[in-house]
Design a protein around this motif. Sequence first.
Motif, short mmCIF file in Angstrom:
data_model
loop_
_atom_site.label_atom_id
_atom_site.label_comp_id
_atom_site.label_asym_id
_atom_site.label_seq_id
_atom_site.Cartn_x
_atom_site.Cartn_y
_atom_site.Cartn_z
N LEU A 184 20.26 -16.81 -27.57
CA LEU A 184 21.42 -17.16 -26.76
C LEU A 184 21.07 -18.21 -25.73
CD1 LEU A 184 22.33 -14.26 -27.84
CD2 LEU A 184 23.70 -14.19 -25.77
N SER A 185 21.94 -19.20 -25.58
CA SER A 185 21.75 -20.17 -24.49
C SER A 185 22.25 -19.52 -23.21
CB SER A 185 22.55 -21.44 -24.76
OG SER A 185 23.92 -21.21 -24.47
N ASP A 186 21.92 -20.11 -22.07
CA ASP A 186 22.55 -19.66 -20.84
C ASP A 186 24.05 -19.93 -20.96
OD1 ASP A 186 20.07 -19.09 -19.87
OD2 ASP A 186 19.89 -20.91 -18.66
N LEU A 187 24.86 -19.02 -20.41
CA LEU A 187 26.29 -19.29 -20.38
C LEU A 187 26.59 -20.05 -19.09
CD1 LEU A 187 28.02 -16.03 -21.67
CD2 LEU A 187 26.86 -17.83 -22.92
N ARG A 188 27.29 -21.18 -19.23
CA ARG A 188 27.60 -22.04 -18.09
C ARG A 188 29.05 -21.85 -17.67
NH1 ARG A 188 24.84 -25.94 -20.55
NH2 ARG A 188 26.75 -26.43 -21.67
N LEU A 189 29.29 -21.95 -16.37
CA LEU A 189 30.67 -21.85 -15.90
C LEU A 189 31.52 -22.96 -16.52
CD1 LEU A 189 32.44 -20.22 -13.81
CD2 LEU A 189 32.21 -22.25 -12.38
N LEU A 190 32.70 -22.58 -17.02
CA LEU A 190 33.63 -23.57 -17.57
C LEU A 190 34.90 -23.65 -16.72
CD1 LEU A 190 34.42 -25.56 -19.77
CD2 LEU A 190 35.05 -23.64 -21.23
N PHE A 191 35.36 -22.49 -16.23
CA PHE A 191 36.52 -22.48 -15.34
C PHE A 191 36.25 -21.57 -14.14
CE2 PHE A 191 38.42 -23.59 -19.42
CZ PHE A 191 39.22 -24.67 -19.05
N LEU A 192 36.42 -22.12 -12.96
CA LEU A 192 36.27 -21.33 -11.74
C LEU A 192 37.67 -21.00 -11.22
CD1 LEU A 192 34.33 -20.32 -9.39
CD2 LEU A 192 34.91 -22.45 -8.23
N PRO A 193 37.99 -19.71 -11.03
CA PRO A 193 39.28 -19.38 -10.43
C PRO A 193 39.24 -19.72 -8.94
CG PRO A 193 38.02 -17.38 -10.83
CD PRO A 193 37.20 -18.51 -11.34
N VAL A 194 40.20 -20.51 -8.48
CA VAL A 194 40.23 -20.92 -7.08
C VAL A 194 41.59 -20.56 -6.49
CG1 VAL A 194 40.03 -22.87 -5.48
CG2 VAL A 194 38.64 -22.83 -7.56
#
Lengths: 342, 131, 286
Positions: free
Chosen positions: C79-89
């Motif tokens: 598994l690769s690291d999971l990267r943030l794709l959407f930040l709830p703001v």
Amino acid sequence: MTTKSRRRALDNISLDVRVAPHPGLWLDKFLKEQQEQGGEGTKAPHFQEAASTQVSPVYRDFFNAWKQTLQGVGAVTKEAKTTGRLAIGLGGESVLETSITLHRTYGVPYIPGSALKGLAARYARTRLEDSEWREGKAYKILFGDTDEAGYVTFFDALYILGSAANDHPLMMDVMTVHHPEYYQGKSKPPADWDSPTPIPFLSATGSYLIALYGDDKWVEAALQILDRALREEGIGAKTSSGYGRMDLDLDLHATADGPEGSTEVNRFRTRLESMAVKDVAGQIHSVYQDWKVLEVDLETKLQIAQIILDKLELSGRAKKLKRKKKPWFSELLAFVDTYSRE
Amino acid sequence: MTIQTIQQQYAKTVYEQVLEFDKAHSGKEDKARKEYGSMAHKLPVLVRQAGLVQALVFVATRGKGKDSQKEFLEHLAQTMGAGSFGDLLDQVRTAPLVEYMLLTRQTLWALEWYKRFAQSVLGIDPTEEGD
Amino acid sequence: MKTKLLFLHALSPLHAGTGQGVGVIDLPIAREKGTGIPIVPGSSIKGVLRANCSEDDTKTRVFGPDTSNASDHGGSVQLSDLRLLFLPVRSLAGTFAWVTSPLLLRRFQRDAVLASSGFAAAIPPIPREDVCLVARRDAGLVFKQKEVDEVVLEDLKLTPQPSDDIKTWAAVLAPQIFGGDMAWADLFTKRICVVHDDVLSFLLETATEVTARIQLDKDKKTVKHGALWYEEALPTESILAGIMVVQPIMANEAEVFGIIQALTNNPLQVGGSVTVGRGLCRIHMV
């Protein structure tokens, strides 16, 4: 003297409750102006605005998904109803000097899992008689210690949709604090609470979804502890002024009819809860005898039988009794089995 | 300047300020050290919670009679290259988007150093009260 | 060798930590070096999947042996690291926005190409820092102040511009992230918001969730000396993505994917502070 406290670019923005604003964002970052110490003038209307927001429509979808998710992981959920008001996170860092814990994404009030766990742990340590609970193995299993995590997960208890009047869970509130030492020992007593002016703050009402996950018997034990702690001590701040009390909707309570029945149930429950695991073998039989001669309604009798069985299960004694086919134990089992089906 | 050199610059300036403050208040004025130190611990979280303008206005309006807190704010302004704390406040409040974002991040970087040196130089913990 | 995309949708705050922090926050979340993009280490996801796999033999063949037998053979899945794709703001309209930026979309697209589920949606440039792209003009985030359309995220005021490219992104991503749930797809389309990379990196630094945690004195209700700390988390509704690579070492591809599928049917708990409910999430393999 007042000082404008928003970015100039935001000066003219006003709250529009029709577009589902995040009340936490409004509270945190949109206070129009701040005053010198003692001047509370602008805060009250600001709190009032935040309290005027309704639960966001998007929270509807989330809350339903949240319940399904909890089911999916096998968590046990119970509703806890606020009997007065809640002041959760009152001492949090804020330019308003009082704060309230709101969900970061959805803006609804909630009770952090860490607060529930903290309350239950403290209650077990200070109020339960049994040394197993005060510092022993049971305590460690339930709550963990610095080396090992506990075996029960306390999820955040989220606001239950529609449970506050008109779905407005935030309430405008005011306190007058004459004695600042009231908050002594808390992490950050605001500096100017010794002023005689009334201090506005937000509190919350409504019901909250308590969700615990773990081995059945430990979850049950944690619920029993939480039930008592929420009723007797309350959660959050201002508990000495009656805030933070909640009724936990445990099935046991829900079905206990009449004050007489529930008193008996509670008497047995207290007796068993304060019984150390090592004492169960020696003392449980006399509990059984008392149960046997008890003249109460069937429902109450059934509940008490279940409590006794739970204690045996919890203490690891049940297995042995089953193997030995102890007649009194079999009787209890048969009793529960026969009547709980009706 | 690259981010790293700005941060190094902040570290140096802040260290000197805190050291000087420590010397000026060594031994005697426990209240002053606590005031200064608790501001160092409290302000960064306040900036995160309320945004830079609200946070700065808040500490500016609460400083009555607290000379060390005032001193802290002047130190911060100096580190940020502003003439006075009042100037910094004006600059932040009126800054357009890009400048505002930059000022916020730079202030947080600087505050990180105040927090660290409050602990290591002044010996003030996060839970200690300045009031 | 076969590659698939992995999405993580956080249902409670997610704290994948780095241990002790040195900054303003005592317990910060893990981030990618250089870009500062929040991540959940692949090893941490793999560990959770492994722990949830009840059958010993399957566990070893798919995820590799216990560390004590690590030399025997590797696992079949990486598994690769999971990267943030959407930040709830937090938003002054629509309650919150799912915020991303061209940088995050580009990084994701690279992964998507590896997983051969790349698609042709363009990543439109953001003309200025104070502009954001939304999927449609009536997006839930947009509100009128004095007849002008505005989006206010935290204390940033942005001018929304509807973009067909973003609409396409929303339409393609929604089913991948939320499964077939139409209600969520609609929520997503109304809340997707693409901001300038600089705005995003500001939000990544200042708009994550920070909670004060305290350790109370044993018997009194007071804070233990020095026992107050600030913990950072990705808020509920954060969406991360990464890839999973299967090499048929001890198990074939179909078997491995079948097992991962089964393991991710139910929500999982990932990261730290799980006993206080953190890190509850759904993982979708696409």
